[in-house]
Design a protein around this motif. Structure first.
Motif, PDB file in Angstrom:
ATOM      1  N   ALA A  68    -101.942 -31.179  31.765  1.00 21.52           N
ATOM      2  CA  ALA A  68    -101.383 -31.932  30.645  1.00 21.52           C
ATOM      3  C   ALA A  68    -100.602 -33.116  31.199  1.00 21.52           C
ATOM      4  O   ALA A  68    -100.145 -33.106  32.341  1.00 21.52           O
ATOM      5  CB  ALA A  68    -100.480 -31.048  29.797  1.00 21.52           C
ATOM      6  N   GLU A  69    -100.438 -34.126  30.357  1.00 21.59           N
ATOM      7  CA  GLU A  69     -99.734 -35.344  30.752  1.00 21.59           C
ATOM      8  C   GLU A  69     -98.386 -35.457  30.033  1.00 21.59           C
ATOM      9  O   GLU A  69     -98.302 -35.277  28.822  1.00 21.59           O
ATOM     10  CB  GLU A  69    -100.580 -36.571  30.407  1.00 21.59           C
ATOM     11  N   VAL A  70     -97.365 -35.762  30.783  1.00 20.27           N
ATOM     12  CA  VAL A  70     -96.072 -36.143  30.223  1.00 20.27           C
ATOM     13  C   VAL A  70     -96.150 -37.646  29.991  1.00 20.27           C
ATOM     14  O   VAL A  70     -96.412 -38.403  30.922  1.00 20.27           O
ATOM     15  CB  VAL A  70     -94.914 -35.800  31.193  1.00 20.27           C
ATOM     16  N   LYS A  71     -95.946 -38.072  28.742  1.00 19.87           N
ATOM     17  CA  LYS A  71     -96.117 -39.491  28.444  1.00 19.87           C
ATOM     18  C   LYS A  71     -95.098 -39.957  27.417  1.00 19.87           C
ATOM     19  O   LYS A  71     -94.430 -39.139  26.787  1.00 19.87           O
ATOM     20  CB  LYS A  71     -97.547 -39.762  27.984  1.00 19.87           C
ATOM     21  N   ALA A  72     -94.984 -41.263  27.288  1.00 23.26           N
ATOM     22  CA  ALA A  72     -94.098 -41.903  26.310  1.00 23.26           C
ATOM     23  C   ALA A  72     -92.656 -41.414  26.435  1.00 23.26           C
ATOM     24  O   ALA A  72     -91.951 -41.278  25.444  1.00 23.26           O
ATOM     25  CB  ALA A  72     -94.630 -41.701  24.894  1.00 23.26           C
ATOM     26  N   LEU A  73     -92.215 -41.184  27.658  1.00 18.83           N
ATOM     27  CA  LEU A  73     -90.847 -40.730  27.894  1.00 18.83           C
ATOM     28  C   LEU A  73     -89.904 -41.932  27.861  1.00 18.83           C
ATOM     29  O   LEU A  73     -90.085 -42.891  28.619  1.00 18.83           O
ATOM     30  CB  LEU A  73     -90.750 -40.031  29.251  1.00 18.83           C
ATOM     31  N   ALA A  74     -88.916 -41.876  26.984  1.00 22.20           N
ATOM     32  CA  ALA A  74     -87.968 -42.988  26.857  1.00 22.20           C
ATOM     33  C   ALA A  74     -86.609 -42.454  26.424  1.00 22.20           C
ATOM     34  O   ALA A  74     -86.524 -41.545  25.594  1.00 22.20           O
ATOM     35  CB  ALA A  74     -88.480 -44.006  25.841  1.00 22.20           C
ATOM     36  N   VAL A  75     -85.569 -43.026  26.989  1.00 20.76           N
ATOM     37  CA  VAL A  75     -84.192 -42.708  26.625  1.00 20.76           C
ATOM     38  C   VAL A  75     -83.502 -44.029  26.280  1.00 20.76           C
ATOM     39  O   VAL A  75     -83.596 -44.992  27.038  1.00 20.76           O
ATOM     40  CB  VAL A  75     -83.443 -42.000  27.780  1.00 20.76           C
ATOM     41  N   SER A  76     -82.830 -44.044  25.165  1.00 18.21           N
ATOM     42  CA  SER A  76     -82.121 -45.245  24.721  1.00 18.21           C
ATOM     43  C   SER A  76     -81.178 -45.746  25.811  1.00 18.21           C
ATOM     44  O   SER A  76     -80.537 -44.959  26.499  1.00 18.21           O
ATOM     45  CB  SER A  76     -81.337 -44.902  23.452  1.00 18.21           C
ATOM     46  N   GLU A  77     -81.116 -47.056  25.965  1.00 17.16           N
ATOM     47  CA  GLU A  77     -80.314 -47.677  27.025  1.00 17.16           C
ATOM     48  C   GLU A  77     -78.887 -47.122  27.084  1.00 17.16           C
ATOM     49  O   GLU A  77     -78.365 -46.841  28.155  1.00 17.16           O
ATOM     50  CB  GLU A  77     -80.246 -49.196  26.824  1.00 17.16           C
ATOM     51  N   GLU A  78     -78.249 -46.961  25.932  1.00 21.31           N
ATOM     52  CA  GLU A  78     -76.854 -46.529  25.926  1.00 21.31           C
ATOM     53  C   GLU A  78     -76.660 -45.060  26.301  1.00 21.31           C
ATOM     54  O   GLU A  78     -75.528 -44.604  26.487  1.00 21.31           O
ATOM     55  CB  GLU A  78     -76.169 -46.840  24.586  1.00 21.31           C
ATOM     56  N   TYR A  79     -77.756 -44.325  26.447  1.00 25.55           N
ATOM     57  CA  TYR A  79     -77.665 -42.913  26.811  1.00 25.55           C
ATOM     58  C   TYR A  79     -78.259 -42.618  28.191  1.00 25.55           C
ATOM     59  O   TYR A  79     -78.381 -41.459  28.576  1.00 25.55           O
ATOM     60  CB  TYR A  79     -78.350 -42.044  25.754  1.00 25.55           C
ATOM     61  N   LYS A  80     -78.610 -43.658  28.927  1.00 23.98           N
ATOM     62  CA  LYS A  80     -79.165 -43.468  30.270  1.00 23.98           C
ATOM     63  C   LYS A  80     -78.109 -42.902  31.207  1.00 23.98           C
ATOM     64  O   LYS A  80     -76.906 -43.026  30.955  1.00 23.98           O
ATOM     65  CB  LYS A  80     -79.670 -44.802  30.827  1.00 23.98           C
ATOM     66  N   LYS A  81     -78.576 -42.296  32.303  1.00 22.13           N
ATOM     67  CA  LYS A  81     -77.712 -41.759  33.367  1.00 22.13           C
ATOM     68  C   LYS A  81     -76.849 -40.588  32.889  1.00 22.13           C
ATOM     69  O   LYS A  81     -75.767 -40.360  33.399  1.00 22.13           O
ATOM     70  CB  LYS A  81     -76.819 -42.848  33.981  1.00 22.13           C
ATOM     71  N   GLN A  82     -77.351 -39.843  31.875  1.00 28.29           N
ATOM     72  CA  GLN A  82     -76.627 -38.678  31.375  1.00 28.29           C
ATOM     73  C   GLN A  82     -77.456 -37.400  31.498  1.00 28.29           C
ATOM     74  O   GLN A  82     -77.095 -36.371  30.938  1.00 28.29           O
ATOM     75  CB  GLN A  82     -76.215 -38.896  29.913  1.00 28.29           C
ATOM     76  N   GLY A  83     -78.601 -37.481  32.197  1.00 27.63           N
ATOM     77  CA  GLY A  83     -79.442 -36.302  32.376  1.00 27.63           C
ATOM     78  C   GLY A  83     -80.378 -36.025  31.217  1.00 27.63           C
ATOM     79  O   GLY A  83     -81.062 -35.003  31.205  1.00 27.63           O
ATOM     80  N   ILE A  84     -80.426 -36.920  30.254  1.00 27.05           N
ATOM     81  CA  ILE A  84     -81.277 -36.702  29.080  1.00 27.05           C
ATOM     82  C   ILE A  84     -82.750 -36.779  29.447  1.00 27.05           C
ATOM     83  O   ILE A  84     -83.552 -35.949  29.006  1.00 27.05           O
ATOM     84  CB  ILE A  84     -80.925 -37.705  27.961  1.00 27.05           C
TER      85      ILE A  84
END
Length: 151
Positions: free
Chosen positions: A65-81
């Motif tokens: 299976a493929e992990v795809k379209a992974l995105a985290v909003s800029e203001e929530y980056k670097k929080q382990g999300i």
């Protein structure tokens, strides 16, 4: 904030998040139609009614299976999300009986930190490239294929 399966009402939020990164050439564009058609593959993280992270798991074959379209909003980056999103998608893959997951990414270092290993694209089945042939960047988009075994 809990990660949950996406709903149709999340599509526009998912699309906005993906488009932000696609417009910065950090991921590929996805049409609203493509997200609606594949909404069952998506998970999201919502905060105060706003989609702040998304990702999808697309089954490619009986063991892959493929992990795809992974995105985290800029203001929530670097929080382990991002890590939590990938871990949830990997759990979903295990529940389906999938033995390994892969990703095609412009951000290989993120996935390498999670234990993914870079592989030659020729190792992936040709079926994987069905989406790629319709992409305006095909055949040399620069995405790096990485693989993660699920034990």
């Amino acid at each position: 904030m809990d990660i949950r399966p996406a709903k149709v009402s999340d599509v526009k939020g998912i699309h906005a998040l993906v488009e932000h990164y696609a417009n910065n050439k950090e991921m590929l564009h996805r049409s609203l139609n493509a997200i609606y058609e594949n909404i069952q593959e998506f998970i999201v993280l919502e905060n105060e009614g706003k989609i702040i992270a998304c990702g999808a798991l697309h089954v490619s074959w009986e063991d892959l299976a493929e992990v795809k379209a992974l995105a985290v909003s800029e203001e929530y980056k670097k929080q382990g999300i991002g890590r939590k999103m990938v871990e949830r998608l990997q759990e979903n893959a295990k529940e389906l009986g999938i033995q390994k997951v892969f990703t095609l990414t412009f951000k290989p270092e993120f996935f390498k930190k999670l234990g993914y290993v870079e592989i030659p694209k020729e190792m992936l089945p040709h079926k994987i490239w069905s989406e790629c042939v319709n992409c305006y960047l095909f055949p040399d988009c620069g995405e790096v294929p990485l693989l993660f075994p699920l034990h």
